[in-house]
Design a protein around this motif. Structure first.
Motif, PDB file in Angstrom:
ATOM      1  N   UNK A 220       0.798  -1.224   0.000  1.00 55.16           N
ATOM      2  CA  UNK A 220       0.000   0.000   0.000  1.00 55.16           C
ATOM      3  C   UNK A 220       0.827   1.268   0.000  1.00 55.16           C
ATOM      4  N   UNK A 221       2.153   1.140   0.056  1.00 51.33           N
ATOM      5  CA  UNK A 221       3.018   2.317   0.039  1.00 51.33           C
ATOM      6  C   UNK A 221       2.973   3.124   1.316  1.00 51.33           C
ATOM      7  N   UNK A 222       2.651   2.477   2.449  1.00 54.88           N
ATOM      8  CA  UNK A 222       2.562   3.185   3.724  1.00 54.88           C
ATOM      9  C   UNK A 222       3.939   3.292   4.380  1.00 54.88           C
ATOM     10  N   UNK A 223       4.092   4.308   5.211  1.00 57.03           N
ATOM     11  CA  UNK A 223       5.264   4.408   6.074  1.00 57.03           C
ATOM     12  C   UNK A 223       4.931   3.700   7.384  1.00 57.03           C
ATOM     13  N   UNK A 224       5.910   3.021   7.975  1.00 56.87           N
ATOM     14  CA  UNK A 224       5.575   2.206   9.137  1.00 56.87           C
ATOM     15  C   UNK A 224       6.801   1.892   9.980  1.00 56.87           C
ATOM     16  N   UNK A 225       6.511   1.567  11.249  1.00 54.17           N
ATOM     17  CA  UNK A 225       7.477   0.980  12.172  1.00 54.17           C
ATOM     18  C   UNK A 225       6.732  -0.118  12.920  1.00 54.17           C
TER      19      UNK A 225
END
Length: 373
Positions: free
Chosen positions: A208-213
């Protein structure tokens, strides 16, 4: 400590002014009742309304078929996402699940919690906060999940469990979908603890092209047959600094720690073998010389953020250090608001007042702690 405070007056119109319950008068009544609930410190629901007429109006409102959890929370969630879109800095979306315990009330439409003998909901929250200050922007999503009875899952194969849409592990994906993608030019970072470390959720984030940790729970075997955590432990420190951390169950206590970090690009294979491997960055944050008598810090984190610089390592570690804010929110929801002790008699009343009180706690400024120095 950072708090995001709003005056009690006007809270209802800000967070519920655009609600659609099928009648304009009922919509306005909800905003008024929300103001009364937020302003009162009483635990018992009748005691929150000084005027018995308001309590009767509340009971009539919750009896309306339009007064669903989805309908009541929609205006606040939209308000939160508008604040997120307007925010020019990084926004952290902190995902976590807490149990709402209504055991002993013999209410329908709830499910087992805990060891299966309690009754209530799994409440999955997605709390938006300012990455720089830790100030709460609001709830971007809130899902009340009913666990199916344990006996209904007996005899299922692993493949059948994976296909079941009501399984609890899907809450991470459902919460992500409910928040939606960040607009162009905006930076929303989805942050979650070890319970979210599933290939399904990581795949949704990456594709989904999300930024994440995401904190790593599974010491996966990589394509070269080396395990992920062992590989990270073999890396030499690239960055070192002192910062405030929180350790222990439910956020634990805050202390200063001397930290080191190192990261590398890795490929995570699909455990079922049915999908391509996921390319992510992985880092280890650890405490080389912990004080006597304390458990040393050691976090394995997965992220989309490139970790080829010391600044990147520290930024990702800092984002993860904000995660206990949502645990503070859950404590405020239960201890401060007493959402489990409101003395309701019907599940509709819980469905109504849980989001009202939850949003009230966000709007009034739940206790938030920016845990990264």
């Amino acid at each position: 400590m950072m708090t995001d405070t709003f005056p009690a007056a006007g809270f209802g119109s800000i967070h519920f002014g655009n609600v659609d319950l099928g009648d304009a008068r009922v919509n306005r009544r909800l905003a008024t009742l929300a103001d009364l609930l937020v302003a009162s410190g009483a635990e018992s629901l009748p005691d929150k309304f000084a005027d018995p007429a308001d309590y009767r109006a509340f009971n009539r409102l919750v009896g309306r078929p339009e007064a669903t959890h989805e309908a009541v929370t929609a205006p606040h969630r939209a308000h939160t996402r508008n604040r997120m879109r307007a925010h020019t800095g990084a926004v952290l979306v902190l995902h976590d699940t807490t149990e709402l315990d209504y055991s002993g009330r013999a209410l329908p439409r709830m499910g087992p919690i805990g060891n299966g003998h309690g009754t209530g909901w799994e409440c999955h929250n997605s709390l938006a906060v300012d990455a720089g200050s830790g100030a709460v922007l609001g709830l971007a999503a809130q899902i009340l999940h009913r666990r199916p009875p344990t006996r209904s899952n007996r005899g299922e194969t692993k493949a059948q469990r994976r296909q079941r849409q009501d399984r609890e592990s899907r809450l991470w994906v459902t919460g992500l979908e409910a928040v939606g993608p960040a607009p162009d030019g905006r930076h929303w970072v989805h942050v979650s603890d070890r319970g979210s470390d599933t290939f399904e959720y990581l795949s949704a984030l990456v594709t989904g092209g999300h930024r994440f940790v995401v904190r790593s729970r599974h010491d996966r075997v990589r394509s070269d047959e080396a395990t992920l955590h062992a590989h990270l432990r073999a890396l030499s420190a690239v960055s070192a600094w002192s910062g405030e951390v929180r350790c222990g169950p439910h956020g634990g206590s805050t202390r200063t720690a001397d930290l080191s970090a190192a990261g590398v690009r890795v490929e995570l294979p699909d455990p079922s073998g049915s999908a391509p491997a996921l390319g992510v960055w992985a880092l280890r944050v650890w405490e080389p010389n912990p004080p006597d008598g304390v458990d040393p810090v050691e976090w394995f984190l997965l992220t989309d953020r490139a970790l080829d610089t010391a600044a990147g390592l520290r930024e990702v570690a800092g984002w993860y250090c904000q995660r206990p804010i949502i645990e503070e929110y859950h404590k405020a929801l239960k201890s401060g608001c007493g959402v489990e002790e409101l003395g309701h008699r019907t599940p509709e009343t819980y469905l109504f007042s849980a989001p009202v009180v939850a949003q009230g706690e966000v709007g009034a400024g739940c206790r938030t702690i920016a845990t990264f120095g």
